[in-house]
Design a protein around this motif. Structure first.
Motif, short mmCIF file in Angstrom:
data_model
loop_
_atom_site.label_atom_id
_atom_site.label_comp_id
_atom_site.label_asym_id
_atom_site.label_seq_id
_atom_site.Cartn_x
_atom_site.Cartn_y
_atom_site.Cartn_z
N ILE A 1 9.41 36.95 -141.51
CA ILE A 1 8.63 36.39 -142.62
C ILE A 1 7.58 35.44 -142.05
N LEU A 2 6.35 35.64 -142.48
CA LEU A 2 5.25 34.79 -142.03
C LEU A 2 4.62 34.13 -143.24
N ILE B 1 -3.62 33.63 -135.75
CA ILE B 1 -2.76 34.36 -136.70
C ILE B 1 -2.61 35.80 -136.24
N ILE C 1 0.83 37.77 -135.75
CA ILE C 1 1.20 39.03 -136.42
C ILE C 1 1.61 40.07 -135.36
N ILE D 1 4.67 38.86 -145.67
CA ILE D 1 3.70 37.77 -145.48
C ILE D 1 3.54 37.04 -146.81
N PRO E 1 5.67 41.01 -138.74
CA PRO E 1 6.39 40.61 -139.96
C PRO E 1 6.55 41.75 -140.96
N TYR F 1 -6.45 38.59 -146.94
CA TYR F 1 -5.71 39.86 -146.88
C TYR F 1 -5.90 40.73 -148.11
N LEU G 1 2.86 41.86 -149.02
CA LEU G 1 2.15 40.61 -149.24
C LEU G 1 2.62 40.03 -150.56
N SER H 1 2.44 29.45 -140.57
CA SER H 1 1.12 29.55 -139.98
C SER H 1 0.09 29.06 -141.00
N VAL I 1 3.14 45.71 -144.24
CA VAL I 1 3.80 44.48 -144.69
C VAL I 1 3.78 44.41 -146.21
N ILE J 1 1.57 31.83 -144.64
CA ILE J 1 0.22 31.43 -144.22
C ILE J 1 -0.37 30.47 -145.25
N PRO K 1 1.09 34.56 -148.32
CA PRO K 1 -0.11 33.73 -148.25
C PRO K 1 -0.10 32.72 -149.40
#
Ligand code: SF4
Length: 204
Positions: A39-40, A116, A120, A128, A125, A139, A164, A86, A162, A42, A130
Protein backbone atom coordinates in the motif's frame (compact mmCIF):
# COMPACT_ATOMS: atom_id res chain seq x y z
CA UNK A 1 14.51 -11.38 -1.79
CA UNK A 2 12.58 -9.49 0.93
CA UNK A 3 15.84 -8.49 2.65
CA UNK A 4 17.25 -7.21 -0.64
CA UNK A 5 14.10 -5.16 -1.28
CA UNK A 6 14.24 -3.68 2.22
CA UNK A 7 17.82 -2.58 1.72
CA UNK A 8 16.93 -1.08 -1.69
CA UNK A 9 14.14 0.93 -0.03
CA UNK A 10 16.54 2.12 2.68
CA UNK A 11 19.15 3.11 0.08
CA UNK A 12 16.45 4.99 -1.86
CA UNK A 13 15.41 6.92 1.26
CA UNK A 14 19.01 7.80 2.07
CA UNK A 15 19.44 9.29 -1.40
CA UNK A 16 16.06 11.06 -1.18
CA UNK A 17 16.92 12.63 2.18
CA UNK A 18 19.86 14.44 0.55
CA UNK A 19 17.82 15.86 -2.35
CA UNK A 20 18.03 19.64 -2.76
CA UNK A 21 16.90 19.91 -6.38
CA UNK A 22 14.22 22.58 -5.86
CA UNK A 23 15.60 26.00 -4.90
CA UNK A 24 12.29 27.30 -3.49
CA UNK A 25 11.51 24.27 -1.36
CA UNK A 26 12.34 24.33 2.33
CA UNK A 27 14.33 21.35 3.63
CA UNK A 28 14.38 18.89 5.34
CA UNK A 29 12.99 16.23 3.07
CA UNK A 30 10.14 14.56 4.94
CA UNK A 31 10.17 10.79 4.67
CA UNK A 32 7.96 8.07 6.15
CA UNK A 33 9.23 4.74 7.41
CA UNK A 34 11.13 2.46 5.01
CA UNK A 35 8.30 -0.04 4.76
CA UNK A 36 8.13 -2.77 2.17
CA UNK A 37 4.39 -2.33 1.70
CA UNK A 38 1.87 -3.18 -0.99
CA UNK A 39 0.00 0.00 0.00
CA UNK A 40 1.35 3.39 -1.02
CA UNK A 41 -0.17 6.57 0.39
CA UNK A 42 0.57 9.75 -1.56
CA UNK A 43 -0.01 13.11 0.10
CA UNK A 44 0.50 16.60 -1.33
CA UNK A 45 3.54 18.07 0.47
CA UNK A 46 4.53 18.52 4.10
CA UNK A 47 3.44 21.55 6.10
CA UNK A 48 5.66 23.76 8.25
CA UNK A 49 5.45 21.55 11.36
CA UNK A 50 6.50 18.29 9.76
CA UNK A 51 10.14 19.42 9.48
CA UNK A 52 10.53 19.61 13.28
CA UNK A 53 8.50 16.49 13.88
CA UNK A 54 10.31 14.54 11.16
CA UNK A 55 7.45 12.54 9.71
CA UNK A 56 4.65 13.05 7.17
CA UNK A 57 1.14 13.98 8.33
CA UNK A 58 2.50 14.80 11.79
CA UNK A 59 0.25 17.77 12.54
CA UNK A 60 -3.47 18.69 12.34
CA UNK A 61 -4.25 17.18 8.91
CA UNK A 62 -2.57 13.97 10.10
CA UNK A 63 -4.77 13.86 13.20
CA UNK A 64 -7.85 13.86 10.98
CA UNK A 65 -6.36 11.38 8.52
CA UNK A 66 -5.45 8.90 11.24
CA UNK A 67 -8.88 9.31 12.81
CA UNK A 68 -10.34 8.16 9.49
CA UNK A 69 -8.05 5.12 9.42
CA UNK A 70 -8.73 4.34 13.06
CA UNK A 71 -12.46 4.26 12.22
CA UNK A 72 -11.72 1.32 9.90
CA UNK A 73 -9.55 -0.55 12.36
CA UNK A 74 -5.97 0.67 11.80
CA UNK A 75 -4.33 2.98 14.32
CA UNK A 76 -1.64 5.54 13.51
CA UNK A 77 1.30 3.48 14.74
CA UNK A 78 0.23 0.41 12.77
CA UNK A 79 -0.35 2.51 9.68
CA UNK A 80 3.07 4.20 9.85
CA UNK A 81 4.79 0.85 10.44
CA UNK A 82 3.06 -0.97 7.60
CA UNK A 83 2.12 1.52 4.90
CA UNK A 84 4.63 3.40 2.76
CA UNK A 85 3.93 7.14 3.06
CA UNK A 86 4.96 9.25 0.12
CA UNK A 87 3.97 12.66 -1.30
CA UNK A 88 3.86 14.57 -4.57
CA UNK A 89 6.58 16.83 -3.13
CA UNK A 90 8.66 15.91 -0.08
CA UNK A 91 9.73 19.34 1.14
CA UNK A 92 7.73 22.18 2.63
CA UNK A 93 6.84 24.57 -0.22
CA UNK A 94 6.70 27.63 2.06
CA UNK A 95 3.77 29.89 2.83
CA UNK A 96 1.48 31.42 0.25
CA UNK A 97 1.42 35.18 0.88
CA UNK A 98 -2.35 35.03 0.41
CA UNK A 99 -2.74 32.42 3.15
CA UNK A 100 -2.11 28.73 3.67
CA UNK A 101 0.83 26.81 2.23
CA UNK A 102 2.14 27.41 -1.29
CA UNK A 103 1.02 24.76 -3.76
CA UNK A 104 4.08 23.19 -5.45
CA UNK A 105 4.48 24.34 -9.05
CA UNK A 106 4.56 22.11 -12.13
CA UNK A 107 8.36 22.05 -12.32
CA UNK A 108 8.70 21.03 -8.67
CA UNK A 109 6.07 18.31 -9.10
CA UNK A 110 7.88 16.94 -12.14
CA UNK A 111 11.26 17.12 -10.41
CA UNK A 112 10.00 15.31 -7.33
CA UNK A 113 8.11 12.67 -9.33
CA UNK A 114 11.39 10.77 -9.83
CA UNK A 115 11.22 9.74 -6.17
CA UNK A 116 7.64 8.43 -6.29
CA UNK A 117 8.35 6.65 -9.56
CA UNK A 118 11.28 4.89 -7.92
CA UNK A 119 9.08 3.94 -4.96
CA UNK A 120 6.43 2.50 -7.28
CA UNK A 121 9.14 0.52 -9.06
CA UNK A 122 10.52 -0.81 -5.77
CA UNK A 123 7.26 -1.51 -3.96
CA UNK A 124 5.08 -2.59 -6.90
CA UNK A 125 1.99 -1.55 -4.86
CA UNK A 126 -1.42 -3.15 -5.24
CA UNK A 127 -3.20 -0.20 -3.69
CA UNK A 128 -2.42 3.52 -4.02
CA UNK A 129 -4.21 6.03 -1.78
CA UNK A 130 -3.77 9.53 -3.21
CA UNK A 131 -4.82 12.11 -0.63
CA UNK A 132 -6.15 15.44 -1.89
CA UNK A 133 -6.74 16.82 -5.36
CA UNK A 134 -3.10 17.50 -6.21
CA UNK A 135 -2.09 13.90 -5.48
CA UNK A 136 -5.19 12.45 -7.15
CA UNK A 137 -4.64 14.52 -10.30
CA UNK A 138 -1.22 12.92 -10.84
CA UNK A 139 -3.00 9.62 -11.59
CA UNK A 140 -6.60 10.43 -12.54
CA UNK A 141 -8.24 13.26 -14.43
CA UNK A 142 -10.14 15.12 -11.72
CA UNK A 143 -12.25 18.20 -12.15
CA UNK A 144 -14.31 17.84 -9.00
CA UNK A 145 -13.63 15.60 -6.01
CA UNK A 146 -17.20 14.25 -6.20
CA UNK A 147 -16.23 12.56 -9.47
CA UNK A 148 -13.58 10.35 -7.85
CA UNK A 149 -13.99 10.08 -4.06
CA UNK A 150 -15.93 6.98 -3.03
CA UNK A 151 -14.56 4.90 -5.91
CA UNK A 152 -11.83 2.35 -6.31
CA UNK A 153 -10.37 2.64 -9.80
CA UNK A 154 -8.20 -0.08 -11.35
CA UNK A 155 -5.50 1.49 -13.47
CA UNK A 156 -2.02 0.93 -14.84
CA UNK A 157 0.45 3.17 -13.06
CA UNK A 158 4.00 2.95 -14.41
CA UNK A 159 3.01 -0.36 -16.06
CA UNK A 160 1.73 -1.83 -12.79
CA UNK A 161 -1.95 -2.70 -12.24
CA UNK A 162 -3.07 -0.89 -9.10
CA UNK A 163 -6.28 0.06 -7.36
CA UNK A 164 -6.45 3.81 -6.88
CA UNK A 165 -8.59 4.74 -3.91
CA UNK A 166 -8.62 8.54 -3.60
CA UNK A 167 -9.33 10.37 -0.35
CA UNK A 168 -10.02 14.08 0.16
CA UNK A 169 -7.36 16.19 1.86
CA UNK A 170 -7.92 16.10 5.64
CA UNK A 171 -6.71 19.68 6.05
CA UNK A 172 -8.52 21.78 8.64
CA UNK A 173 -8.85 24.47 5.96
CA UNK A 174 -11.10 22.20 3.89
CA UNK A 175 -14.76 21.73 4.72
CA UNK A 176 -15.40 19.39 1.78
CA UNK A 177 -15.21 16.18 3.81
CA UNK A 178 -17.43 17.55 6.58
CA UNK A 179 -20.40 18.53 4.44
CA UNK A 180 -22.73 16.64 2.14
CA UNK A 181 -21.99 15.08 -0.33
CA UNK A 182 -18.30 14.99 0.75
CA UNK A 183 -19.11 13.43 4.11
CA UNK A 184 -21.03 10.52 2.54
CA UNK A 185 -18.46 10.05 -0.24
CA UNK A 186 -15.64 9.92 2.32
CA UNK A 187 -17.57 7.26 4.28
CA UNK A 188 -17.98 5.33 1.01
CA UNK A 189 -14.24 5.60 0.29
CA UNK A 190 -13.35 4.37 3.79
CA UNK A 191 -15.75 1.44 3.37
CA UNK A 192 -14.01 0.48 0.14
CA UNK A 193 -10.63 0.81 1.80
CA UNK A 194 -11.69 -1.40 4.71
CA UNK A 195 -12.78 -4.08 2.22
CA UNK A 196 -9.59 -4.00 0.13
CA UNK A 197 -7.45 -7.15 0.42
CA UNK A 198 -4.26 -5.14 1.04
CA UNK A 199 -5.92 -3.26 3.89
CA UNK A 200 -7.28 -6.49 5.37
CA UNK A 201 -3.73 -7.90 5.24
CA UNK A 202 -2.35 -5.25 7.60
CA UNK A 203 -1.29 -6.87 10.87
CA UNK A 204 -3.03 -5.36 13.90
S1 SF4 B 1 10.60 18.70 -3.26
FE1 SF4 B 1 11.39 16.72 -3.92
S2 SF4 B 1 12.72 17.09 -5.69
FE2 SF4 B 1 12.36 19.05 -4.63
S3 SF4 B 1 14.09 19.25 -3.23
FE3 SF4 B 1 12.45 18.29 -2.05
S4 SF4 B 1 12.79 16.09 -2.32
FE4 SF4 B 1 13.99 17.11 -3.87
Amino acid sequence: MKVKKNSLIQAHQKKLSRCRLCPDMVPPVIIGQAVNSEILLIGQAPGDREGDLGRPFAWTAGKTLFKWFESIGVDEETFREQVYMSAVCRCFPGKNPRGGDRVPDKKEIKTCSRWINKEIELLRPRLIIPVGKLAISQYLPVDKLVDVIGQSIRKKVNDIDVDLLPLPHPSGASTWHRMSPGKELLAQALDLLAQHESWKNLQR
